[in-house]
Motif scaffolding. Structure first.
Motif, mmCIF file in Angstrom:
data_model
loop_
_atom_site.group_PDB
_atom_site.id
_atom_site.type_symbol
_atom_site.label_atom_id
_atom_site.label_comp_id
_atom_site.label_asym_id
_atom_site.label_seq_id
_atom_site.Cartn_x
_atom_site.Cartn_y
_atom_site.Cartn_z
ATOM 1 N N SER A 1 0.804 -1.223 0.000
ATOM 2 C CA SER A 1 0.000 0.000 0.000
ATOM 3 C C SER A 1 0.837 1.273 0.000
ATOM 4 C CB SER A 1 -0.920 0.009 1.229
ATOM 5 O OG SER A 1 -0.151 -0.045 2.424
ATOM 6 N N VAL A 2 2.122 1.169 0.347
ATOM 7 C CA VAL A 2 3.009 2.334 0.348
ATOM 8 C C VAL A 2 3.824 2.326 -0.933
ATOM 9 C CG1 VAL A 2 4.912 3.499 1.512
ATOM 10 C CG2 VAL A 2 3.123 2.390 2.856
ATOM 11 N N ILE B 1 4.843 8.596 -0.186
ATOM 12 C CA ILE B 1 3.717 8.527 -1.117
ATOM 13 C C ILE B 1 2.978 7.217 -0.860
ATOM 14 C CG2 ILE B 1 3.023 8.397 -3.535
ATOM 15 C CD1 ILE B 1 5.563 9.959 -4.237
ATOM 16 N N SER B 2 1.672 7.292 -0.721
ATOM 17 C CA SER B 2 0.875 6.100 -0.441
ATOM 18 C C SER B 2 -0.238 5.896 -1.463
ATOM 19 C CB SER B 2 0.278 6.192 0.969
ATOM 20 O OG SER B 2 1.288 6.286 1.936
ATOM 21 N N GLU B 3 -0.095 6.485 -2.634
ATOM 22 C CA GLU B 3 -1.129 6.399 -3.664
ATOM 23 C C GLU B 3 -0.730 5.401 -4.742
ATOM 24 O OE1 GLU B 3 -2.653 10.941 -3.968
ATOM 25 O OE2 GLU B 3 -0.588 10.573 -4.566
ATOM 26 N N ASP B 4 -1.655 4.546 -5.150
ATOM 27 C CA ASP B 4 -1.449 3.634 -6.281
ATOM 28 C C ASP B 4 -0.035 3.063 -6.294
ATOM 29 O OD1 ASP B 4 -3.963 4.242 -6.985
ATOM 30 O OD2 ASP B 4 -3.503 5.140 -8.913
ATOM 31 N N ALA B 5 0.166 2.013 -5.551
ATOM 32 C CA ALA B 5 1.511 1.455 -5.363
ATOM 33 C C ALA B 5 2.292 1.387 -6.675
ATOM 34 C CB ALA B 5 1.411 0.067 -4.757
ATOM 35 N N SER B 6 3.535 1.854 -6.632
ATOM 36 C CA SER B 6 4.408 1.835 -7.800
ATOM 37 C C SER B 6 4.907 0.417 -8.052
ATOM 38 C CB SER B 6 5.600 2.761 -7.585
ATOM 39 O OG SER B 6 5.189 4.090 -7.447
ATOM 40 N N SER C 1 0.720 4.330 -15.621
ATOM 41 C CA SER C 1 0.995 5.771 -15.713
ATOM 42 C C SER C 1 2.342 6.156 -15.110
ATOM 43 C CB SER C 1 -0.105 6.566 -14.984
ATOM 44 O OG SER C 1 -1.379 6.262 -15.503
ATOM 45 N N VAL C 2 2.818 7.346 -15.523
ATOM 46 C CA VAL C 2 3.935 8.021 -14.854
ATOM 47 C C VAL C 2 3.369 9.248 -14.158
ATOM 48 C CG1 VAL C 2 6.142 9.207 -15.138
ATOM 49 C CG2 VAL C 2 5.599 7.229 -16.581
ATOM 50 N N TRP C 3 3.741 9.420 -12.878
ATOM 51 C CA TRP C 3 3.228 10.514 -12.057
ATOM 52 C C TRP C 3 4.356 11.448 -11.648
ATOM 53 C CZ3 TRP C 3 -2.003 10.562 -11.657
ATOM 54 C CH2 TRP C 3 -2.672 9.359 -11.876
ATOM 55 N N GLY D 1 10.752 16.783 3.170
ATOM 56 C CA GLY D 1 10.089 15.543 2.822
ATOM 57 C C GLY D 1 8.635 15.720 2.440
ATOM 58 N N GLN D 2 8.270 16.905 1.966
ATOM 59 C CA GLN D 2 6.898 17.174 1.564
ATOM 60 C C GLN D 2 6.741 16.982 0.055
ATOM 61 O OE1 GLN D 2 4.396 17.988 3.867
ATOM 62 N NE2 GLN D 2 6.066 17.388 5.240
ATOM 63 N N VAL D 3 5.612 16.385 -0.344
ATOM 64 C CA VAL D 3 5.306 16.233 -1.762
ATOM 65 C C VAL D 3 4.008 16.955 -2.077
ATOM 66 C CG1 VAL D 3 6.516 14.036 -2.044
ATOM 67 C CG2 VAL D 3 4.110 14.039 -1.361
ATOM 68 N N GLY D 4 3.906 17.463 -3.292
ATOM 69 C CA GLY D 4 2.689 18.131 -3.726
ATOM 70 C C GLY D 4 1.704 17.143 -4.316
ATOM 71 N N GLN D 5 0.621 17.672 -4.859
ATOM 72 C CA GLN D 5 -0.396 16.838 -5.473
ATOM 73 C C GLN D 5 0.167 16.188 -6.735
ATOM 74 O OE1 GLN D 5 -4.023 18.913 -6.254
ATOM 75 N NE2 GLN D 5 -5.108 17.115 -7.033
#
Length: 426
Positions: free
Chosen positions: A73-74, A97-102, A122-124, A133-137
């Motif tokens: 999930s991470v 990042i915890s969205e759509d596991a790479s 996809s590539v994000w 350690g901050q990431v944007g949208q």
């Protein structure tokens, strides 16, 4: 003379045993080693982390933090590092990042302010602050890459010499993918995309971008030479190969290292070349193939592949170096000055006895090319490997990802057991 021989033997024994010993210092909570590992001459190692879930490819950010692609999930974990005596350890570990596991793909822009990850589809892109350690949208910059359950990895590479370019590789649909004789299918290719254009309007992988290379079965990792800017890729070849009805799969075809020129060279002669797949495969054990004059790395036509005219394989581009069949290269990284590339070999399954499960070094010369010829079988220098294969692949050292920091330390992930190691030059 007898005393001299005994002394010589003792020195040799001590030297051999030394190669099995890790760094004396140990990071907290990393436990004892579970299996015997062998180091090449001039290296030592320590265990950095052991609580990760299927760690794959990694990058080091501009602040020296290690970003690790995980399964589950991470998607990406951020390890903040600290010096502890003569080794480096983890000061803190957090989910980045915890969205759509790479799967494996991760890269940083040339300035380190944009983080890229990939999924099968996809590539994000994310704005990234290495200090906090901050990431944007996230923003989708490439899409339409899904091909099926086999060969799901989408390795990424950003360029220091051409900062607006990101390379994305996509493998074959299956072991032999007949449709890839047409580059427009956009499988078994490396494609180059504009980052800035992708941030404005998402690229379609099949329709957009430029083909850097095709006929290249499954590229699992890419690297840019830090001095000359040349693009290099490691490729995993087909399984269960037969020739004229004979089973030659145990030691064929060769895995390979391919060269693709310099991205900002407008006259790049390697751009768009075909490397033979699916009709041609590179030779490793030429004796078992039995074709007169065939050398290591030369392309031949196995059984069951799309038909091409006799002799046509000789017109396709060969690899620059070649490796034992089925060793499954999984990552490649250059050292800081470009004198060596390190390759992680995940290990075999499609042969009678296991092989691989190791990290090897390929030495490069002052021209930015490997020092060994394309037909060499001795281009690999051992760095880190299993001593005993009996417990592989489920309970042994099975390398997956590599990263190298500014101090030359080599970070190495073991996706089977969730470890990250650090290899140091002794």
């Amino acid at each position: 003379m007898g005393q001299f021989m005994k002394l010589t033997g003792l020195i040799a024994l001590i030297s051999t045993l030394t190669n099995y010993v890790c760094a004396q210092s140990k990071c907290p909570n990393t436990g004892d080693e579970q299996f015997v590992l062998r180091l090449g001459d001039g290296y030592r190692y320590s265990k950095l982390e052991l609580a990760l879930w299927a760690p794959h490819h990694m990058v080091v950010d501009t602040e020296g933090n290690l970003l690790v692609v995980e399964g589950g999930s991470v998607s990406v974990r951020r390890l903040v590092l600290e010096e502890l005596g003569d080794i480096v350890c983890v000061q803190s570990s957090s989910d980045l990042i915890s969205e759509d596991a790479s799967n494996t793909g991760i890269a940083l822009s040339a300035d380190g302010k944009t983080l890229f990850t990939s999924t099968e589809e996809s590539v994000w892109a994310y704005d990234y602050d290495a200090a906090t350690g901050q990431v944007g949208q996230r923003r989708e910059i490439v899409t339409n890459m899904r091909v099926g359950l086999q060969h799901i990895y989408r390795p990424l590479l950003t360029s220091k010499y051409n900062p607006d370019t990101i390379l994305v590789a996509r493998g074959a649909l299956g072991d032999i993918d007949p449709d890839t004789t047409d580059p427009a299918v956009a499988r078994s290719v490396i494609k180059a995309f504009s980052i800035s254009e992708g941030l404005q309007k998402t690229h379609d992988y099949a329709r957009d971008g430029e083909v850097l290379a095709w006929g290249i079965r499954e590229v699992v990792a890419m690297a840019e030479h830090p001095v000359f800017g040349g693009i290099w890729a490691v490729e995993s070849q087909m399984d269960d190969v037969h020739l004229n009805g004979r089973d030659i799969h145990n030691d064929n075809p060769a895995e390979r290292l391919t060269y693709h020129g310099v991205l900002n060279d407008t006259e790049n002669p390697y751009k768009g070349l075909n490397y033979g797949y699916p009709s041609c495969a590179p030779a490793w054990d030429t004796e078992s193939i039995g074709i007169d004059g065939l050398q290591v790395g030369d392309l031949f036509k196995p059984d069951g592949v799309p038909d091409i005219p006799d002799g046509e394989c000789a017109n396709r581009m060969k690899g620059r170096l070649h490796f034992d069949a089925h060793t499954a290269p999984r990552d490649i990284k250059f050292n800081v000055n470009g004198t060596a590339a390190y390759i992680a070999f995940h290990g075999s399954w499609n042969r009678d006895s296991l092989i691989g499960f190791r990290v090897m070094r390929v030495d490069f010369g002052p021209d930015g090319q490997p020092v060994h010829p394309a037909n060499s079988k001795t281009a690999q220098v051992p760095v880190f490997e299993n001593v005993e294969m009996a417990h592989c692949p489920l309970n042994c050292f099975q390398p997956s990802g590599l990263a190298i920091d500014k101090k030359g330390r080599i970070f190495l992930s073991n996706d089977q057991l969730g470890y990250v190691y650090v290899i140091y030059e002794a």
